[in-house]
Scaffold this active site. Structure first.
Site, PDB file in Angstrom:
ATOM      1  N   ASP A 224      34.852  -2.741  29.938  1.00  0.00           N
ATOM      2  CA  ASP A 224      36.304  -2.939  30.033  1.00  0.00           C
ATOM      3  C   ASP A 224      36.974  -1.630  30.433  1.00  0.00           C
ATOM      4  O   ASP A 224      38.180  -1.598  30.654  1.00  0.00           O
ATOM      5  CB  ASP A 224      36.849  -3.418  28.672  1.00  0.00           C
TER       6      ASP A 224
ATOM      7  N   THR B 210      33.852  -1.002  25.574  1.00  0.00           N
ATOM      8  CA  THR B 210      35.286  -1.336  25.583  1.00  0.00           C
ATOM      9  C   THR B 210      36.071  -0.173  24.987  1.00  0.00           C
ATOM     10  O   THR B 210      37.196  -0.360  24.537  1.00  0.00           O
ATOM     11  CB  THR B 210      35.579  -2.626  24.782  1.00  0.00           C
ATOM     12  N   SER B 211      35.480   1.030  25.003  1.00  0.00           N
ATOM     13  CA  SER B 211      36.142   2.157  24.338  1.00  0.00           C
ATOM     14  C   SER B 211      36.820   3.082  25.345  1.00  0.00           C
ATOM     15  O   SER B 211      38.028   2.977  25.564  1.00  0.00           O
ATOM     16  CB  SER B 211      35.139   2.906  23.473  1.00  0.00           C
ATOM     17  N   ARG B 212      36.074   3.975  25.975  1.00  0.00           N
ATOM     18  CA  ARG B 212      36.607   4.841  27.034  1.00  0.00           C
ATOM     19  C   ARG B 212      35.498   5.051  28.069  1.00  0.00           C
ATOM     20  O   ARG B 212      34.332   5.258  27.702  1.00  0.00           O
ATOM     21  CB  ARG B 212      37.054   6.203  26.486  1.00  0.00           C
TER      22      ARG B 212
ATOM     23  N   HIS C 144      40.360  -2.941  31.653  1.00  0.00           N
ATOM     24  CA  HIS C 144      40.994  -2.343  30.460  1.00  0.00           C
ATOM     25  C   HIS C 144      42.002  -3.318  29.824  1.00  0.00           C
ATOM     26  O   HIS C 144      43.164  -2.973  29.634  1.00  0.00           O
ATOM     27  CB  HIS C 144      41.676  -1.013  30.825  1.00  0.00           C
TER      28      HIS C 144
ATOM     29  N   ASP D  69      27.476   6.332  13.047  1.00  0.00           N
ATOM     30  CA  ASP D  69      28.744   7.056  13.022  1.00  0.00           C
ATOM     31  C   ASP D  69      28.485   8.328  12.212  1.00  0.00           C
ATOM     32  O   ASP D  69      27.848   8.263  11.154  1.00  0.00           O
ATOM     33  CB  ASP D  69      29.836   6.189  12.330  1.00  0.00           C
TER      34      ASP D  69
HETATM   35  P1  NAD Z   1      38.844   4.783  14.951  1.00  0.00           P
HETATM   36  O1  NAD Z   1      39.390   6.168  14.995  1.00  0.00           O
HETATM   37  O2  NAD Z   1      39.286   3.864  13.867  1.00  0.00           O
HETATM   38  O3  NAD Z   1      37.237   4.853  14.906  1.00  0.00           O
HETATM   39  C1  NAD Z   1      36.483   5.681  15.728  1.00  0.00           C
HETATM   40  C2  NAD Z   1      35.160   5.962  15.006  1.00  0.00           C
HETATM   41  O4  NAD Z   1      34.315   6.683  15.899  1.00  0.00           O
HETATM   42  C3  NAD Z   1      35.332   6.812  13.737  1.00  0.00           C
HETATM   43  O5  NAD Z   1      34.720   6.174  12.637  1.00  0.00           O
HETATM   44  C4  NAD Z   1      34.605   8.101  14.092  1.00  0.00           C
HETATM   45  O6  NAD Z   1      33.965   8.717  12.961  1.00  0.00           O
HETATM   46  C5  NAD Z   1      33.585   7.588  15.103  1.00  0.00           C
HETATM   47  N1  NAD Z   1      32.973   8.643  15.906  1.00  0.00           N
HETATM   48  C6  NAD Z   1      33.476   9.841  16.277  1.00  0.00           C
HETATM   49  N2  NAD Z   1      32.556  10.526  16.987  1.00  0.00           N
HETATM   50  C7  NAD Z   1      31.455   9.739  17.047  1.00  0.00           C
HETATM   51  C8  NAD Z   1      30.163   9.899  17.638  1.00  0.00           C
HETATM   52  N3  NAD Z   1      29.815  11.015  18.273  1.00  0.00           N
HETATM   53  N4  NAD Z   1      29.276   8.885  17.513  1.00  0.00           N
HETATM   54  C9  NAD Z   1      29.606   7.757  16.845  1.00  0.00           C
HETATM   55  N5  NAD Z   1      30.804   7.557  16.265  1.00  0.00           N
HETATM   56  C10 NAD Z   1      31.709   8.539  16.362  1.00  0.00           C
HETATM   57  O7  NAD Z   1      39.142   4.160  16.383  1.00  0.00           O
HETATM   58  P2  NAD Z   1      39.225   2.616  16.791  1.00  0.00           P
HETATM   59  O8  NAD Z   1      40.603   2.120  16.552  1.00  0.00           O
HETATM   60  O9  NAD Z   1      38.072   1.887  16.200  1.00  0.00           O
HETATM   61  O10 NAD Z   1      39.067   2.730  18.378  1.00  0.00           O
HETATM   62  C11 NAD Z   1      37.851   3.204  18.954  1.00  0.00           C
HETATM   63  C12 NAD Z   1      38.115   3.534  20.405  1.00  0.00           C
HETATM   64  O11 NAD Z   1      38.417   2.321  21.127  1.00  0.00           O
HETATM   65  C13 NAD Z   1      39.372   4.395  20.664  1.00  0.00           C
HETATM   66  O12 NAD Z   1      39.046   5.773  20.577  1.00  0.00           O
HETATM   67  C14 NAD Z   1      39.780   4.018  22.048  1.00  0.00           C
HETATM   68  O13 NAD Z   1      39.216   4.938  22.962  1.00  0.00           O
HETATM   69  C15 NAD Z   1      39.139   2.653  22.272  1.00  0.00           C
HETATM   70  N6  NAD Z   1      40.130   1.590  22.511  1.00  0.00           N
HETATM   71  C16 NAD Z   1      40.021   0.830  23.634  1.00  0.00           C
HETATM   72  C17 NAD Z   1      40.930  -0.185  23.876  1.00  0.00           C
HETATM   73  C18 NAD Z   1      40.843  -1.080  25.100  1.00  0.00           C
HETATM   74  O14 NAD Z   1      41.821  -1.777  25.422  1.00  0.00           O
HETATM   75  N7  NAD Z   1      39.710  -1.140  25.787  1.00  0.00           N
HETATM   76  C19 NAD Z   1      41.965  -0.409  22.968  1.00  0.00           C
HETATM   77  C20 NAD Z   1      42.031   0.377  21.812  1.00  0.00           C
HETATM   78  C21 NAD Z   1      41.115   1.378  21.583  1.00  0.00           C
END
Ligand code: NAD
Length: 336
Positions: free
Chosen positions: A257, A231-233, A294, A174
């Site tokens: 996901d 499971t992120s985007r 998702h 990170d």
């Molecule tokens: P968060 O904001 O708490 O954490 C995101 C982390 O990513 C931060 O620590 C940030 O510093 C880090 N980051 C930014 N750029 C980066 C890079 N280039 N390389 C590595 N790390 C980097 O967010 P979260 O609540 O942990 O959620 C993470 C992601 O999960 C969300 O952005 C969302 O897209 C996804 N999400 C998916 C679902 C789902 O149903 N599948 C649900 C909720 C969230």
């Protein structure tokens, strides 16, 4: 205040209505996805409530401003689908639900990993047909394996704790390291994480910097046989590069996901239609690919929090008197 709620499913209506019943906001529940062709449905509403696959580009934002919308509330954490600059330009305040349940997403991630590794989805189907053979269901112990987490925010930290409990050597990347994550793993450079990890899981937001973070070069850098989990985007992964990695056998498995072109597919019942997305179709032909639609966020606890926070965000926007938490939920601070 009238709120036009786009991309509504029955569960959205159920959870939002339960919280909204004693409040001063009147929800209009719409099945339509918000895009340029549906923006007029917001006419008469001061706020719109949207989800991950609503498309709030500059044209849509201008359309919303044109029909008098002043507030956008997201029922999710990510806001990559909203042109924030355009919203600010039109003095539309945007708020999100940054933390509804990191546990829901982290736990689903673990579910995907266990299912894919131990082939539980295949076993389930086999035994229902009286096939009790375990041939072809071989997995590996997670204990002692290297587990790479890219993005150590709320979800990444919960996952790091869980995988540490499995006995994994947890590697973290990170740009903004966190002491909370350090309790459960050790930070490395991205390249080292990719080269060393038996499993790699993505938990960073989708931004210009992270778009196609996993491209052909990064797939190549991954350890032969490694499993990739997202499971992120969807846009974090170049699906073409992942398909090439699967075809060559370099990738040992992929669990998704989310998918870059999921809009209009995920969350919908298309069982009576011909699948038009050849990339998604190809991905789903691999025996070592597991796709869910998702649903990582989809727990009762998460939906209750999403509904409560969405209503609190609306109240705070209307009163222009947010608490510190509600202020933090506002993506673009505009003095109203
Ligand atoms: P968060 O904001 O708490 O954490 C995101 C982390 O990513 C931060 O620590 C940030 O510093 C880090 N980051 C930014 N750029 C980066 C890079 N280039 N390389 C590595 N790390 C980097 O967010 P979260 O609540 O942990 O959620 C993470 C992601 O999960 C969300 O952005 C969302 O897209 C996804 N999400 C998916 C679902 C789902 O149903 N599948 C649900 C909720 C969230």
């Amino acid at each position: 205040m009238k709120v036009a709620c786009f991309s509504t499913k029955s569960y959205d209506e159920r959870f939002l209505s339960a919280v909204a019943k004693d409040r001063a906001h009147e929800f209009q529940f719409l099945e339509a996805r918000l895009d340029a062709s549906t923006v007029r449905l917001a006419e008469g509403s001061e706020a719109v409530c949207v989800f991950v696959n609503d498309d709030l580009n500059a044209e849509v934002i201008a359309g919303l401003a044109g029909v008098g919308v002043r507030f956008i509330v997201l029922r999710c954490a990510g806001f990559n689908n909203v042109d924030i600059d355009a919203a600010t330009k039109h003095r539309i305040l945007v708020a999100r639900v940054p933390r509804y349940s990191p546990h829901a997403v982290a736990e689903h991630t673990v579910g995907l990993i266990l299912t894919l590794n131990r082939k539980i989805h295949k076993a389930y189907n086999r035994v229902r047909e009286n096939n009790f053979s375990i041939d072809g269901l071989l997995g590996f112990d997670l204990n002692g394996r290297s587990f790479g987490i890219i993005g150590t925010g709320a979800i990444g930290i919960v996952l790091a704790k869980i995988m540490n409990g499995f006995g994994c050597d947890v590697l973290l990347f990170d740009p903004y390291p966190s002491d909370q994550a350090r309790v459960w793993g050790r930070y490395t450079e991205l390249e080292e994480l990719l080269r060393s990890s038996d499993l790699v899981s993505l938990h960073c937001p989708l931004t210009e910097d992270t778009y196609h973070l996993i491209n052909a070069d990064r797939v190549e850098q991954m350890k032969p046989g490694a499993i990739l989990v997202n499971t992120s985007r969807g846009g974090l992964i170049d699906a073409g590069a992942v398909i090439a990695g699967l075809k060559s056998g370099h990738l040992g498995g992929v669990a998704l996901d989310v998918y870059e072109e999921e809009s209009g597919v995920f969350f919908e019942d298309l069982s009576q239609q011909i699948m038009q997305d050849d990339v998604l179709s190809r991905l789903m032909t691999f025996p070592n690919v597991l796709v869910t639609s998702h649903q990582a966020f989809f727990t009762q606890d998460a939906l209750e929090t999403i509904a409560a926070t969405t209503l609190a965000n609306l109240d705070a926007m209307v009163s222009n008197n947010p608490t510190d938490d509600e202020k933090e939920n506002q993506v673009n601070a505009i003095a109203t």
